[in-house]
Enzyme design. Structure first.
Site, PDB file in Angstrom:
ATOM      1  N   SER A 146      16.251 -27.491  49.985  1.00  0.00           N
ATOM      2  CA  SER A 146      17.453 -28.192  50.428  1.00  0.00           C
ATOM      3  C   SER A 146      17.168 -29.002  51.691  1.00  0.00           C
ATOM      4  CB  SER A 146      18.552 -27.170  50.694  1.00  0.00           C
ATOM      5  OG  SER A 146      19.694 -27.828  51.135  1.00  0.00           O
ATOM      6  N   GLY A 147      17.495 -30.276  51.657  1.00  0.00           N
ATOM      7  CA  GLY A 147      17.297 -31.134  52.819  1.00  0.00           C
ATOM      8  C   GLY A 147      15.945 -31.829  52.831  1.00  0.00           C
ATOM      9  N   THR A 151      17.551 -36.086  46.806  1.00  0.00           N
ATOM     10  CA  THR A 151      18.626 -36.991  46.396  1.00  0.00           C
ATOM     11  C   THR A 151      18.391 -38.393  46.948  1.00  0.00           C
ATOM     12  OG1 THR A 151      20.116 -35.129  46.251  1.00  0.00           O
ATOM     13  CG2 THR A 151      21.127 -37.280  46.438  1.00  0.00           C
ATOM     14  N   ASN A 196      21.801 -28.927  55.093  1.00  0.00           N
ATOM     15  CA  ASN A 196      21.869 -30.355  54.767  1.00  0.00           C
ATOM     16  C   ASN A 196      23.324 -30.801  54.796  1.00  0.00           C
ATOM     17  OD1 ASN A 196      21.698 -32.883  53.642  1.00  0.00           O
ATOM     18  ND2 ASN A 196      20.677 -32.229  51.750  1.00  0.00           N
ATOM     19  N   SER A 199      24.418 -31.789  50.958  1.00  0.00           N
ATOM     20  CA  SER A 199      23.629 -30.979  50.039  1.00  0.00           C
ATOM     21  C   SER A 199      24.198 -31.035  48.619  1.00  0.00           C
ATOM     22  CB  SER A 199      23.623 -29.544  50.544  1.00  0.00           C
ATOM     23  OG  SER A 199      22.772 -28.767  49.751  1.00  0.00           O
ATOM     24  N   SER A 200      23.338 -31.309  47.654  1.00  0.00           N
ATOM     25  CA  SER A 200      23.783 -31.305  46.256  1.00  0.00           C
ATOM     26  C   SER A 200      23.972 -29.858  45.844  1.00  0.00           C
ATOM     27  CB  SER A 200      22.733 -31.926  45.335  1.00  0.00           C
ATOM     28  OG  SER A 200      22.131 -33.035  45.931  1.00  0.00           O
ATOM     29  N   GLY A 428      15.307 -26.769  44.778  1.00  0.00           N
ATOM     30  CA  GLY A 428      13.991 -26.148  44.912  1.00  0.00           C
ATOM     31  C   GLY A 428      14.119 -24.638  45.076  1.00  0.00           C
ATOM     32  N   GLU A 430      14.477 -21.099  46.503  1.00  0.00           N
ATOM     33  CA  GLU A 430      15.322 -20.687  47.633  1.00  0.00           C
ATOM     34  C   GLU A 430      15.062 -19.242  48.030  1.00  0.00           C
ATOM     35  OE1 GLU A 430      19.508 -21.205  46.964  1.00  0.00           O
ATOM     36  OE2 GLU A 430      19.406 -23.354  47.344  1.00  0.00           O
TER      37      GLU A 430
END
Ligand code: ATP
Ligand code: MG
Length: 736
Positions: A146-147, A151, A196, A199-200, A428, A430
């Site tokens: 994340s981050g 995206t 993020n 974040s998606s 990804g 986690e």
């Protein structure tokens, strides 16, 4: 899989740039050069300063420290991109480097992959050219935590295609729709998290369809596992999905009045849990305008926008529904005003909704029984309804976007000749302090993708060696199939056991699930619980936990909530109420057939498993390209390179394994023409021109340079060089 470097080099060799292009040439942008006037410093100094632009050229390629040092050097110079062969590694710069302009797009169009500094656009262009020339479907898989910039990369790729591809003869609007689907999906599917600000909270796979002239003519999106628990709960410092704040900040007075909403997010219980409605990096008001416009572009009528916003508002009202206990401890709705708005916005009957929020309908022996809920159960039912309404609306939204993106030529014969370019932007690996069902699903997804990655990378290497007539040297690697099986195998896998427990309502609990797991998979080398652990490891494992040894490392999962999240129940009378909704979107989301369906709906984990199998199939049928994104620090700051954090990601992304496979045989390979062109000045027999076959020219050249037989191999179209030092010596000779 793309066969090695060969296909990257379809175009004629780019004009030679000073400073050893394709190896350690300083990034043109970083030096602020116009692309040709690069400072002439010795190649060696440049290599020391900016590192190698392809990790395969690292002398000590098995050393993680050397890998990270190379990344650090490049990052310091604002060189965020580095290759591992055809794989692009990207480090989030957290600042606008001005490297995605139209000018940059042009620079990377039609050039040879290794003659220009590594860049996302080089991947974009190569993939597009392969699609055009070979007419094979392509897929760009973007991964990272994340981050890390997945995206952003996806958006840059889409922009590249939208701006550089020819316009279709008909239906030019598809380009706008492709681009505009993004802000809408992000508004509904992204949120500010601790990691993020954008974040998606869902996985996304998007196909872009191209016609035979290479123009984008359509698209299709698949979404995966929206994190719907966020609708009703957010951790401290996090927000709900963007759309709620956008609507409150940006919505017109009249709209808000109709929806019965106040501007202040603090008024809504579903928005206050994270205590951070305002985020400095986000402008909800201007984002709202973008979303509002985008909805029109993707074919929303005014009525549909109204219906959609009614649903968004209804979720907020639902969150503010309160209950009080009567004398018999049964829940009663006390917030009449909220109920009134809810009834209107969802277009359902007031009494029906009231009853559904406070009772549970059970069908026993063909008879319907209404059982009152207590306070806790009523709150649970309310939250379950909010999550169901929101997540089904999200799925509907994806469907709506797909209808708008569907190629209008779908029926025509030219449809059959379209090729597809897929973009995968998926969560990804986690690992948190506390890992639950969601992390379990996400990490399982990463196992599947890693398996595919290794399989395809190895396959491509093997194919290239075969095509070039070079003996294949087998590569030892860790095959993570054993972990995938542990999770997904029929009857014995973790998901099967979880589903089995979900079939025993009232009896099974999260802990009985754990016990069953212990019994079934106790001897598995990748599975551990407190009971199964030895004295030493037991300390770090709680009683309600199990640990999986993933390809990327150990993760300890807490079983709390597994059954509930996997079951994802919505009481029957709430479903019935929603099926009676006159809101057109709701009535599509809740279909009556669901009520009469005797079969149990698939559990969340099984649905996810099936969607992953389908995804893997889709990806397998395409030629893959990879972008591996890395987040340099947790503070979202430019210029900070946190080594510990990066080392973790290098591990989770399997980059060392990737490099090992790539380097197993030869560090470097190059088409004879390109090699000769570049180094012919080093040999009097090949300079200034070589009249014979390029292959023979290369043979003369390397003999002159004193290459030893074990240092290289001559393939059908390429020379393969085993060690970087051989090549570096040749490069350095150029500088003399
Ligand atoms: P998640 O898994 O949480 O969705 P992600 O990998 O999709 O994370 P992004 O949203 O793409 O992460 O990136 C996070 C932020 O980092 C962006 O909002 C942007 O500010 C910054 N960023 C990412 N990539 C770049 C880039 N190439 N250049 C400049 N800034 C970037
Ligand atoms: Mg994202």
């Amino acid at each position: 899989m793309r066969p090695g470097h060969g296909d990257w080099e379809k175009s004629p060799p780019a004009p030679l740039l000073p400073c050893t292009p394709g190896l350690w040439q300083p990034d043109l942008d970083a030096l602020g050069s116009d692309g040709v006037r690069v400072t002439m410093e010795s190649a060696l100094t440049a290599r020391d300063r900016v590192g190698v632009q392809d990790f395969v050229l690292l002398e000590n390629f098995t050393s993680e420290a050397a890998f990270i040092e190379n990344l650090r050097r490049r990052f310091r110079e604002n060189l965020i991109y580095t290759y591992i062969g055809p794989v692009l590694v990207s480090v989030n710069p957290y600042r606008d480097l001005q490297i995605y302009s139209r000018q940059h797009m042009e620079r990377y169009r039609g050039v040879s992959f290794y003659e220009v500094p590594p860049h996302l656009f080089a991947v974009a262009d190569t993939v597009y050219r392969a699609l055009r020339t070979e007419r094979r479907d392509q897929a760009v898989m973007i991964s990272g935590e994340s981050g890390a910039g997945k995206t952003e990369a996806t958006k840059r790729l889409l922009q590249f295609y939208a701006e550089t591809c020819p316009a279709p003869e008909r239906g030019g609007a598809v380009r706008d729709r492709l681009l505009q689907s993004n802000p809408v999906l992000e508004a509904f599917g992204n949120a500010k998290t601790l990691r993020n600000d954008n974040s998606s909270r869902f996985g996304k796979y998007m196909d872009v369809q191209f016609d035979f002239k290479g123009a984008p003519v359509g698209g299709h999106i698949l979404s995966y596992l929206l994190e719907k628990s966020r609708v009703v709960h957010q951790n401290h410092g996090e927000r709900n999905f963007h759309i709620f704040y956008q609507l409150l900040e940006g919505g017109e007075e009249e709209t808000l009045r109709r929806l019965g909403l106040e501007r202040n997010p603090q008024s809504y219980l579903y928005l206050v849990k994270g205590q951070c409605a305002k985020v400095s990096s986000i402008n909800d008001k201007s984002d709202w305008k973008v979303v509002r416009k985008a909805l029109t572009v993707i074919d929303f009528t005014e009525d549909e926008v109204e219906d959609l916003l009614s649903i968004v508002a209804s979720v907020l009202h639902l969150g503010n529904i309160h209950f009080a206990a009567d004398e018999e401890s049964n829940a009663q709705v006390t917030t009449e005003n909220q109920l009134k708005y809810l009834t209107r916005l969802l277009s359902v009957e007031g009494p029906t909704l009231r009853e559904a929020l406070t009772h549970r309908k059970i069908i026993a022996k063909g008879e319907e029984l209404l059982s009152p809920l207590n306070l806790e159960q009523a709150a649970y039912a309310r939250d379950a309804l909010a999550k169901a309404v929101y997540s089904r609306t999200f799925t509907w939204l994806v469907g709506k976007i797909n209808r708008s993106l569907a190629s209008k030529d779908a029926e025509s014969p030219s449809w059959r000749s379209t090729t597809v370019l897929g973009l995968l932007d998926i969560y990804g690996f986690e690992v948190f302090q506390h890992n639950s069902f969601e992390q379990f699903c996400i990490n399982y997804c990463n196992e599947k993708l890693q398996q595919l990655f290794i399989e395809l990378t190895l396959k491509s290497e093997q194919e290239e060696y075969e095509a070039e007539g070079i003996a294949w040297e087998p590569v030892q690697y860790f095959n993570n199939k054993i972990i995938c099986d542990l999770v997904e195998e029929k009857f014995k896998g973790i998901i099967s056991i979880l589903d089995e427990e979900c079939l025993r309502p009232g009896e099974a609990t999260d802990l009985t699930f754990l016990e069953k797991l212990e019994d079934t998979v106790k001897h598995h080398p990748h599975f551990l619980t407190h009971k199964l652990a030895d004295q030493r490891t037991r300390k770090s494992l709680g009683r309600g936990e199990f640990r999986l040894l993933h390809y990327a490392g150990e993760v300890t999962y807490s079983v709390t909530g597994f059954l509930d999240k996997n079951n994802d129940l919505l009481f029957r009378n709430l479903k019935e109420t929603m099926c009676s909704s006159k809101n057109p979107i709701m009535s599509q989301c809740f279909d009556r057939s669901e009520l009469s369906d005797k079969k149990r709906p698939e559990t969340v984990a099984t649905q996810f498993k099936m969607s992953l199998l389908q995804l893997v199939e889709i990806l397998q049928s395409k030629e893959p390209a990879y972008v591996r994104c890395i987040k340099p620090n947790d503070a979202k700051q430019p210029g900070r390179f946190d080594e510990v954090l990066i080392r973790h990601q290098v591990k989770y992304l399997g980059l060392m394994e990737n490099l090992r496979v790539r380097r197993a045989g030869f560090a470097y390979r190059r088409k004879y023409e390109a090699f000769l062109q570049r180094y012919k000045s080093l040999c009097p027999e090949t300079w200034p021109t070589w009249a014979g076959r390029p292959q023979d020219g290369v043979a003369v050249l390397v003999r002159h340079l004193g290459y030893k037989p074990e240092e290289y191999k001559m393939g059908r179209t390429k020379i393969f060089i085993r060690f970087p030092k051989t090549l570096f010596a040749t490069e350095d000779a150029l500088e003399l």
